[in-house]
Design a protein around this motif. Sequence first.
Motif, mmCIF file in Angstrom:
data_model
loop_
_atom_site.group_PDB
_atom_site.id
_atom_site.type_symbol
_atom_site.label_atom_id
_atom_site.label_comp_id
_atom_site.label_asym_id
_atom_site.label_seq_id
_atom_site.Cartn_x
_atom_site.Cartn_y
_atom_site.Cartn_z
ATOM 1 N N LYS A 1 0.861 -1.184 0.000
ATOM 2 C CA LYS A 1 0.000 0.000 0.000
ATOM 3 C C LYS A 1 0.894 1.231 0.000
ATOM 4 C CE LYS A 1 -3.663 -2.218 2.743
ATOM 5 N NZ LYS A 1 -4.442 -2.129 4.012
ATOM 6 N N SER A 2 0.650 2.148 -0.898
ATOM 7 C CA SER A 2 1.483 3.339 -0.973
ATOM 8 C C SER A 2 1.109 4.368 0.091
ATOM 9 C CB SER A 2 1.402 3.982 -2.361
ATOM 10 O OG SER A 2 0.063 4.389 -2.642
ATOM 11 N N VAL A 3 -0.121 4.261 0.635
ATOM 12 C CA VAL A 3 -0.599 5.217 1.624
ATOM 13 C C VAL A 3 -1.245 4.462 2.779
ATOM 14 C CG1 VAL A 3 -2.076 7.209 2.081
ATOM 15 C CG2 VAL A 3 -1.027 6.937 -0.174
ATOM 16 N N LEU A 4 -0.844 4.820 3.997
ATOM 17 C CA LEU A 4 -1.464 4.301 5.202
ATOM 18 C C LEU A 4 -2.287 5.428 5.814
ATOM 19 C CD1 LEU A 4 1.626 2.431 6.716
ATOM 20 C CD2 LEU A 4 -0.198 1.455 5.309
ATOM 21 N N SER A 5 -3.573 5.215 5.969
ATOM 22 C CA SER A 5 -4.469 6.274 6.430
ATOM 23 C C SER A 5 -4.994 5.965 7.823
ATOM 24 C CB SER A 5 -5.645 6.443 5.465
ATOM 25 O OG SER A 5 -5.188 6.807 4.171
ATOM 26 N N TYR A 6 -5.188 7.044 8.610
ATOM 27 C CA TYR A 6 -5.736 6.895 9.954
ATOM 28 C C TYR A 6 -6.443 8.190 10.332
ATOM 29 C CZ TYR A 6 -6.117 5.910 14.936
ATOM 30 O OH TYR A 6 -6.612 5.690 16.199
ATOM 31 N N ARG A 7 -7.492 8.046 11.122
ATOM 32 C CA ARG A 7 -8.226 9.213 11.577
ATOM 33 C C ARG A 7 -8.049 9.358 13.088
ATOM 34 N NH1 ARG A 7 -14.450 10.931 10.160
ATOM 35 N NH2 ARG A 7 -14.563 12.736 11.553
ATOM 36 N N PRO A 8 -7.134 10.206 13.536
ATOM 37 C CA PRO A 8 -6.931 10.402 14.974
ATOM 38 C C PRO A 8 -8.070 11.203 15.573
ATOM 39 C CG PRO A 8 -5.539 11.911 13.755
ATOM 40 C CD PRO A 8 -6.209 11.032 12.733
ATOM 41 N N ALA A 9 -8.080 11.241 16.920
ATOM 42 C CA ALA A 9 -9.204 11.872 17.618
ATOM 43 C C ALA A 9 -9.184 13.392 17.524
ATOM 44 C CB ALA A 9 -9.205 11.440 19.079
ATOM 45 N N GLY A 10 -7.982 14.004 17.361
ATOM 46 C CA GLY A 10 -7.913 15.463 17.342
ATOM 47 C C GLY A 10 -6.736 15.933 16.506
ATOM 48 N N ASP B 1 -0.435 -4.002 7.024
ATOM 49 C CA ASP B 1 -1.223 -4.478 8.158
ATOM 50 C C ASP B 1 -0.910 -3.663 9.415
ATOM 51 O OD1 ASP B 1 -2.315 -6.491 6.595
ATOM 52 O OD2 ASP B 1 -0.733 -7.925 7.130
ATOM 53 N N ARG B 2 -1.948 -3.386 10.186
ATOM 54 C CA ARG B 2 -1.771 -2.690 11.450
ATOM 55 C C ARG B 2 -1.459 -3.708 12.543
ATOM 56 N NH1 ARG B 2 -6.456 1.289 13.545
ATOM 57 N NH2 ARG B 2 -7.278 -0.590 14.525
ATOM 58 N N LYS C 1 2.101 -9.785 19.507
ATOM 59 C CA LYS C 1 1.149 -10.630 20.230
ATOM 60 C C LYS C 1 -0.022 -9.831 20.783
ATOM 61 C CE LYS C 1 3.998 -14.547 21.689
ATOM 62 N NZ LYS C 1 4.463 -15.350 22.858
ATOM 63 N N THR C 2 -0.003 -8.534 20.585
ATOM 64 C CA THR C 2 -1.068 -7.676 21.099
ATOM 65 C C THR C 2 -2.120 -7.461 20.014
ATOM 66 O OG1 THR C 2 0.512 -6.535 22.530
ATOM 67 C CG2 THR C 2 -1.577 -5.431 22.126
ATOM 68 N N PRO C 3 -3.413 -7.580 20.327
ATOM 69 C CA PRO C 3 -4.457 -7.334 19.316
ATOM 70 C C PRO C 3 -4.289 -5.970 18.655
ATOM 71 C CG PRO C 3 -5.415 -8.283 21.292
ATOM 72 C CD PRO C 3 -3.986 -7.967 21.637
ATOM 73 N N ALA C 4 -4.535 -5.926 17.368
ATOM 74 C CA ALA C 4 -4.348 -4.685 16.614
ATOM 75 C C ALA C 4 -5.514 -3.721 16.759
ATOM 76 C CB ALA C 4 -4.132 -5.006 15.130
ATOM 77 N N ASP C 5 -6.591 -4.146 17.423
ATOM 78 C CA ASP C 5 -7.722 -3.251 17.640
ATOM 79 C C ASP C 5 -7.309 -2.089 18.541
ATOM 80 O OD1 ASP C 5 -9.236 -5.027 16.192
ATOM 81 O OD2 ASP C 5 -9.951 -6.103 17.969
ATOM 82 N N THR C 6 -7.944 -0.949 18.363
ATOM 83 C CA THR C 6 -7.643 0.228 19.172
ATOM 84 C C THR C 6 -7.936 -0.065 20.643
ATOM 85 O OG1 THR C 6 -8.200 1.665 17.321
ATOM 86 C CG2 THR C 6 -8.113 2.671 19.503
ATOM 87 N N GLN C 7 -6.949 0.213 21.513
ATOM 88 C CA GLN C 7 -7.091 -0.074 22.933
ATOM 89 C C GLN C 7 -6.624 1.093 23.773
ATOM 90 O OE1 GLN C 7 -5.833 -4.167 24.291
ATOM 91 N NE2 GLN C 7 -4.726 -4.106 22.356
#
Length: 399
Positions: free
Chosen positions: A190-199, A235-236, A288-294
């Motif tokens: 993937k040429s771009v990794l996108s994420y939407r932070p909280a602020g 992959d995250r 070994k840590t789940p990739a879901d937001t925690q």
Amino acid sequence: MLTFQVETHVHDLCSLPTELIIKLLDELDFRSLLLCRQVCRFFQTIIDEDAALQYKIELAVAGMEDGPPSARSPAERLAKLKARQAAWNSLQPSSQKTIPMLRGEVWELYGGVLAQARGPQSLAFRQLPSDIRGIEEKEWMIEDVGIAIRDFGMDPAQDLLVVIETPLGRIVNTHLLELSTGRRHPIASKSVLSYRPAGSHSFAIQISGDFLGVFFISGDESESELLIWNWKTGDRELCVYSCDGAEVASFAFLSDRHVLIVGVNLPDAPLEDQQQPGLVLFVIDFLKTPADTQDIKDVDFLCTFHYPTLSPLATPLAMTVRSDPAPSWKPHHDLLVPFYTSREDRLIVVTLWVADRLVVRSLLLLVPSSILLSRVNSLAPGEFKRHFPWEEWGPQVLV
């Protein structure tokens, strides 16, 4: 009887041709070579007079690893290594050069390359020279990366340039490009990794082999967030945020699977008898840590390394961690350097700023990565949330 057998074996070895003895000794690590050197004067003379064996010992003393094969002989590499050590011991560089820095522009220094933004979409690079290691100075430009640059990181060994695009909305786009050309990196799926932070955020970028870490540092009342991707697959691997008094302050890669986080009041920190927030280094196995937001408080961390309690008059203001190069980093093979920093001798640099009455002071802690990793590796299989007090890992006297 044992003494007789040892002496007999040594006698048998000494009767072998010298060339064969050298080949046998060359299979040993530096510790075994030093032990063999104490066996007898014959072995001592062989080891002291063979450049390749001496080079192996001196590499360990200097905290270096041997570079890739080249036309340089072991004797030439040994001479260059000794010249480097002499220069460091005397703090006398072989040459000096002043490089002007641009005001108000983002910049990065990593892997012997200095990069500076020149305008909103241009980057200028300079490979810093080394007379001792045979690295030539090189300059190049990427006139237009195609996006407005908010921040960037790089890894010259992988020809990787990571550019965070200036956000136009809430989405933050991280672009994976070639450091040499500015084109899309061919290894990244993937040429771009996108994420939407909280602020709104500023950023800290770290690269370690296949992994890219981006720390979204909160600029408002929202939480700070740490994301780790496998930049090759897209992959995250990890996404944690901090709030409600558990403040993540900084991060660095400790190994190919462990991330080191520094912060205040991190989960399960024993604070009962302290008169200040708990200052800790916090280790997560991100594979070994789940990739879901925690929430950082909910993560099953492996262990924490605790700072000692500061004076009641001292108030911690900020804390950062940095480790260059990355755990598995080595120079690009095209450089053909004779040696480079050993991956087992990296330093973890932790900086703590405190307010002591009306004076702001900085406390700098230099920790060999091997000290922290030895504690991590001492954990039993399946063990987690282990706390190491200062007495079990830190220096007993602070300078």
